[in-house]
Design a protein around this motif. Structure first.
Motif, PDB file in Angstrom:
ATOM      1  N   ALA A   2       0.831  -1.215   0.000  1.00  0.00           N
ATOM      2  CA  ALA A   2       0.000   0.000   0.000  1.00  0.00           C
ATOM      3  C   ALA A   2       0.860   1.258   0.000  1.00  0.00           C
ATOM      4  O   ALA A   2       0.445   2.294   0.524  1.00  0.00           O
ATOM      5  N   GLY A   3       2.064   1.160  -0.565  1.00  0.00           N
ATOM      6  CA  GLY A   3       2.966   2.290  -0.577  1.00  0.00           C
ATOM      7  C   GLY A   3       3.669   2.527   0.743  1.00  0.00           C
ATOM      8  O   GLY A   3       4.361   3.532   0.918  1.00  0.00           O
ATOM      9  N   ILE A   4       3.534   1.596   1.683  1.00  0.00           N
ATOM     10  CA  ILE A   4       4.145   1.698   3.013  1.00  0.00           C
ATOM     11  C   ILE A   4       5.337   0.750   3.074  1.00  0.00           C
ATOM     12  O   ILE A   4       5.242  -0.417   2.690  1.00  0.00           O
TER      13      ILE A   4
ATOM     14  N   ALA B 109      -0.811   6.653   7.547  1.00  0.00           N
ATOM     15  CA  ALA B 109      -2.020   6.163   6.910  1.00  0.00           C
ATOM     16  C   ALA B 109      -2.339   4.741   7.354  1.00  0.00           C
ATOM     17  O   ALA B 109      -1.439   3.938   7.605  1.00  0.00           O
TER      18      ALA B 109
ATOM     19  N   PRO C  25      -3.612   1.222   6.195  1.00  0.00           N
ATOM     20  CA  PRO C  25      -3.964   0.391   5.045  1.00  0.00           C
ATOM     21  C   PRO C  25      -5.170  -0.468   5.386  1.00  0.00           C
ATOM     22  O   PRO C  25      -5.318  -0.935   6.515  1.00  0.00           O
TER      23      PRO C  25
ATOM     24  N   ARG D  86     -13.423   5.418   1.318  1.00  0.00           N
ATOM     25  CA  ARG D  86     -12.717   6.680   1.570  1.00  0.00           C
ATOM     26  C   ARG D  86     -13.629   7.752   2.167  1.00  0.00           C
ATOM     27  O   ARG D  86     -13.165   8.662   2.846  1.00  0.00           O
TER      28      ARG D  86
ATOM     29  N   GLY E 240      -5.167  11.310   2.797  1.00  0.00           N
ATOM     30  CA  GLY E 240      -4.058  10.432   3.152  1.00  0.00           C
ATOM     31  C   GLY E 240      -4.264   9.623   4.409  1.00  0.00           C
ATOM     32  O   GLY E 240      -3.358   8.916   4.854  1.00  0.00           O
TER      33      GLY E 240
ATOM     34  N   ARG F 191      -5.351   4.074   3.114  1.00  0.00           N
ATOM     35  CA  ARG F 191      -4.846   3.471   1.878  1.00  0.00           C
ATOM     36  C   ARG F 191      -5.771   2.289   1.581  1.00  0.00           C
ATOM     37  O   ARG F 191      -5.728   1.271   2.286  1.00  0.00           O
TER      38      ARG F 191
ATOM     39  N   GLY G 149      -7.247  -0.832  -0.401  1.00  0.00           N
ATOM     40  CA  GLY G 149      -6.880  -1.892  -1.339  1.00  0.00           C
ATOM     41  C   GLY G 149      -8.032  -2.840  -1.577  1.00  0.00           C
ATOM     42  O   GLY G 149      -8.867  -3.049  -0.686  1.00  0.00           O
TER      43      GLY G 149
ATOM     44  N   ASP H  56      -5.919   2.360  -3.913  1.00  0.00           N
ATOM     45  CA  ASP H  56      -4.495   2.701  -3.827  1.00  0.00           C
ATOM     46  C   ASP H  56      -3.618   1.508  -4.194  1.00  0.00           C
ATOM     47  O   ASP H  56      -2.458   1.683  -4.582  1.00  0.00           O
TER      48      ASP H  56
END
Length: 437
Positions: free
Chosen positions: A56-58, A204, A206, A239, A246, A249, A251, A279
């Motif tokens: 998740a971009g983490i 954030a 996830p 969301r 932000g 996240r 998924g 995301d």
């Protein structure tokens, strides 16, 4: 006529003899003694492999995680993951509810009766593997108990650099139903967010929206247009529960439908082009057999080689389609799941752009299936995933980075470079063959 598995890697790896000797020596030594206390650092220092990953971009310490299910529903199981040094844990899937506690998806809040781990043979290739079967679905205990689990898990995760990920099953309209029960999305997500932020601090959260494999056998998924509408609407509804940019996240854990591969590609296309696209995605949940019976229940989800073959085949086709056409936006980060039963299979997922791996069945095989004689099953599984001299991750990651020119001899190479190459390209078998370039 024989059917070949959709693998990019060749039969034999192109790896220096000295590296193979070192892997075999470590495999045998750790089988007797157990793994090093800091396995990530050991792999970095001794093999020049930085296993830093992403979900998740983490940032993750490594790409290995527990998938949502029967191995992530209590404190002891989270502690087991932390002790083994996993990078993340996706908690058991909770069923969303409204303010009055009503659950439109209550049919999925069923306690499992028992689990059976058993061998399975591919229907198409004859390849052997393992699957786990149980009669039961999502979180069946009170919702407050799930919030308690999040608090406990986040405390363990913060102390051990393990990312904790809640998983939720929300309302999905049936064919002919036009109303979305948005209150379930708001009430459940806000409650989880509040607890997660208080337990883990800033950053954030996830969250995985689980499209479970049993959806494939339900009337809910009987129409293609209905499924595509779900994929387009759900991220935005989740969301809507956030109060600042932000904070979440989102998924989607996609499921394998009973439809053909073309529809799986249509699902991937939908989540990429949707105005409220997620995301990240997790690809993909288990297969579903509407005929098989277990404990008196007809219709069972299953894994094994047919699952990884389908997932890898579809991901390859998606990368090819995405790279050859006009890309509307960057490809979504992908967490791979489905029959990750060897380091070699994990590399196959990485070559299709997966930046993390979710494992369930391989963490619960019979003890005699692991060559390491000490430690928990998760630790024994990591030993085999990394150090198996024939099918281990270190062997095949070395092969892949050499064939793709991602690292010079003696230089640190990064797992994420391999995954991002797979995410941005449509790799073929020719890119990974064992012949000198």
């Amino acid at each position: 006529m024989s059917v070949h598995r959709p693998h990019l890697l060749p039969t034999k790896p192109d790896v220096p003899k000295g590296v193979l000797t070192q892997i075999k020596r470590d495999h045998d030594r750790f089988a007797r003694q157990g793994l090093p206390d800091d396995l990530d650092n050991y792999v970095r220092q001794n093999y020049g492999l930085d296993m830093t990953a992403s979900y998740a971009g983490i940032r993750l310490r490594n790409p290995w995680g527990k998938a949502s299910g029967q191995l992530s529903l209590n404190r002891a199981q989270i502690e087991e993951a932390a002790q083994a040094g996993l990078g993340f844990v996706v908690l058991k899937t909770v069923i969303a509810h409204d303010k009055e506690g009503h659950q439109s998806m209550s049919a999925w809040a069923i306690k499992e009766s028992r689990m059976v781990v058993e061998p399975i043979v591919s229907n198409s290739t004859g390849a052997a593997g393992w699957t786990v079967t149980w009669k039961g679905r999502g979180w069946w205990q009170p919702f407050d108990d799930y919030l308690t689990l999040i608090r406990q898990a986040c405390a363990i995760g913060s102390a051990n650099d393990v990312l904790i990920v809640p998983s939720v099953k929300y309302h999905l309209p049936a064919p002919g139903e036009t109303c979305w029960r948005e209150e379930e999305y708001l009430e459940t997500t806000r409650s989880i967010l509040a607890v997660y932020e208080s337990a883990s601090g800033s950053g954030a959260m996830p969250l995985e929206k689980d499209f479970s494999p049993t959806l494939a056998g339900s009337d809910l998924a009987s129409q293609r247009a209905q499924v595509l509408e779900w994929l387009g609407r759900v991220p935005g509804l989740i969301r809507a529960a956030s109060t600042r940019a932000g904070q979440l996240r989102v998924g989607l854990k996609l499921f394998n439908t009973l439809d053909d591969d073309a529809f799986q590609l249509a699902m991937l296309a939908e989540v990429h082009r949707s105005a409220s696209r997620p995301d990240f995605v997790t690809y993909a949940n288990r297969l579903f057999d509407p005929i098989r019976v277990f404990d008196g229940k007809q219709g069972i989800a299953y894994g094994g080689p047919d699952l990884s073959d389908r997932n890898l085949r579809v991901l390859s086709a998606w990368r090819a389609a995405y790279s050859s056409g006009p890309a509307p936006s960057a490809p979504l980060e992908t967490s791979g799941t489905g029959d990750i039963s060897s380091g070699r299979i994990a590399v196959e997922y990485a070559l299709r752009g997966c930046t993390s791996f979710q494992i369930h069945t391989f963490f619960q095989l019979p003890t005699e299936e692991y060559t390491m004689r000490v430690g928990t099953k998760v630790q024994r599984a990591l030993h085999r995933l990394y150090f198996d001299p024939h099918d281990g991750f270190i062997v095949w990651a070395n092969h892949a980075v050499r064939r793709l020119g991602l690292a010079a001899d003696g230089r640190l190479f990064r797992f994420l470079d391999l995954a991002r190459r797979g995410l941005e390209s449509a790799l073929t078998r020719g890119d990974l063959d064992s012949e000198p370039a």
